[in-house]
Design a protein around this motif. Structure first.
Motif, short mmCIF file in Angstrom:
data_model
loop_
_atom_site.label_atom_id
_atom_site.label_comp_id
_atom_site.label_asym_id
_atom_site.label_seq_id
_atom_site.Cartn_x
_atom_site.Cartn_y
_atom_site.Cartn_z
N GLU A 87 33.82 39.09 54.02
CA GLU A 87 35.19 39.08 54.52
C GLU A 87 35.26 38.78 56.02
O GLU A 87 36.19 38.14 56.49
N SER A 94 41.44 46.07 47.51
CA SER A 94 40.15 46.37 48.15
C SER A 94 39.70 47.74 47.69
O SER A 94 40.43 48.46 47.01
N ARG A 95 38.51 48.10 48.08
CA ARG A 95 37.91 49.35 47.62
C ARG A 95 38.71 50.55 48.10
O ARG A 95 39.12 50.62 49.25
N ASP A 153 35.68 41.52 44.92
CA ASP A 153 36.03 40.26 45.56
C ASP A 153 34.88 39.29 45.40
O ASP A 153 33.95 39.28 46.18
N GLY A 161 33.45 46.28 44.53
CA GLY A 161 34.14 47.52 44.86
C GLY A 161 33.63 48.68 44.02
O GLY A 161 32.71 48.56 43.22
N GLY A 196 45.69 47.45 50.02
CA GLY A 196 44.39 47.05 50.54
C GLY A 196 44.13 45.56 50.55
O GLY A 196 43.06 45.13 50.95
N SER A 216 39.29 44.68 43.25
CA SER A 216 38.48 44.97 44.42
C SER A 216 37.09 44.36 44.33
O SER A 216 36.36 44.37 45.30
#
Length: 421
Positions: A159, A269-270, A292, A299, A225, A290
């Motif tokens: 990321e 996201s996590r 990704d 995640g 998130g 999550s």
């Protein structure tokens, strides 16, 4: 259907072996399976485990994982049929999807490979070390931008490497993940048919509507998130469906209140450990994306409480991979359309007749020549088929003859009465 897609749908059913270090490759390659036939068998149980957990957390009326698998099959089958039609008219056409990977997610590498081969695409993995710099990523992107054999480019990087410089380096016409400003802008403007839509965001919509059976019109959606292009694409697609969309990061005072108000929660996201699961109300639909797969980071999985509908991150990743293939086929179709012979779209420079008529040298000096790269686009030449000298001169490479060899001959025009210069 071939035998490869059912294998892909089973690959997520066991925990994969710890992936080995990625190789640096610059040619179409066979993805690593993570350790021989034993590794393949270990992959077959992870999905069963997750499916069992998902079934135990669903309401009695929830859909089965088989419904989600059928969505993937339908996407791949449609892409395969479209590609076959294109290749009937263009037998030499073999589109290539390039994936720049800076990490060690060999599971997604194999899934991408198998889905591409099932569809009939070539796939090239450019595998870089996990600690690759922004400059190294951009250097690889620029090389692929100019490679006419590659019709789609996806990034499987961490990321922190998704910077503006990296995203701006991508050619929008090869951006099959829909992360560039141009593709996102067209989506927001309402020109979804003219751009590439984020496969992850599209997978979220498809799974909610077709797998869980949710009518999104009037629903309150909370996206938690997510950020960047994924957040923008999700908000846009949900609003087009008539949903009321809320967005929140994990560390905000209003998070608990928004979780209580939402009908559907999308985890982008996590989930941090300090966020209690009791904040997420039983009975609402939760979708976890999550995992990704673009960043290669997995995640922590979906919360283990009873929800009205629960979609695991591997479901989103698998469908998103299939939708990326669909975008790839669309990219190839657009590229073929651009290669077809068409009438020149010449725009004449503005003329201002004078009386008396000036001399030839006065006329030539009184007009600003059109930029040669603009002229090349107007007559259908590609960027790599011209060699530019200054702003108004260029040579045409002979590679254009190979590209247009199947086109009907045009007119040969001889311009006389001028010197060599």
């Amino acid at each position: 259907m071939g035998t490869r897609l059912p294998l892909v749908l089973r690959q997520l059913r066991r925990r994969p072996h710890p992936p080995g270090p990625p190789l640096r490759l610059r040619v179409p390659c066979r993805a690593s399976s993570g350790g021989g036939s034993g590794g393949r068998e270990d992959l077959l149980g992870q999905r069963r485990l997750l499916d069992g957990q998902a079934r135990s957390s669903r309401s009695p009326g929830g859909r089965t994982p088989a419904a989600r698998d059928s969505i993937v099959r339908e996407v791949i089958q449609n892409s395969k049929e479209v590609l076959s039609l294109l290749q009937e008219k263009n037998p030499a056409f073999k589109p290539v999807l390039a994936i720049i990977q800076a990490g060690d997610d060999n599971l997604m590498q194999e899934i991408n490979q198998n889905l591409a081969e099932e569809t009939g695409l070539n796939i090239a993995h450019i595998c870089l070390p996990p600690d690759s710099s922004e400059a190294e990523i951009i250097d690889e992107i620029l090389k692929i931008n100019e490679d006419t054999r590659v019709h789609g480019l996806a990034l499987q990087i961490s990321e922190n490497l998704f910077s503006n410089k990296v995203l701006n380096a991508l050619k929008p016409e090869k951006d099959v993940d829909g992360v560039t400003d141009i593709n996102l802008g067209k989506l927001v403007r309402g020109d979804a048919h003219e751009c590439f839509v984020s496969p992850v965001a599209k997978a979220v919509i498809e799974l909610l509507e077709k797998s869980v059976g949710v009518n999104l019109d009037g629903k309150k959606i909370l996206v938690v998130g997510a950020h960047g292009s994924l957040e923008a694409a999700l908000q846009c697609l949900f609003q087009r469906k008539g949903s009321m969309t809320m967005s929140s990061q994990w560390k905000t005072p209003q998070l608990q209140r928004k979780l209580h108000e939402a009908d559907i929660v999308v985890l982008g996201s996590r989930k941090p450990e300090e966020i209690p699961l009791t904040w997420i109300q039983p009975g609402i639909t939760v979708l976890n994306c999550s995992h990704d797969f673009l960043s290669g980071k997995v995640g922590c999985g979906s919360p283990r409480i009873h929800f009205g509908g629960l979609i695991e991150e591997d479901d989103v990743s698998l469908l998103a991979a299939a939708l990326r293939i669909q975008n790839m086929v669309s990219s190839g179709r657009r590229w073929l359309r651009e290669q077809q012979h068409r009438r020149w779209r010449l725009h004449c420079l503005k003329l201002q007749p004078l009386s008396p008529v000036p001399s030839d040298i006065e006329i030539s000096r009184g007009q600003t020549p059109k930029a040669v790269d603009v002229l090349a686009k107007e007559i259908g030449l590609l960027a790599d088929e011209i060699e530019i000298y200054g702003k108004s001169k260029a040579k045409v490479r002979l590679s254009v003859l190979e590209r247009l060899k199947n086109q009907a001959d045009g007119k040969y025009v001889l311009v006389a009465g001028s010197t060599f210069t």
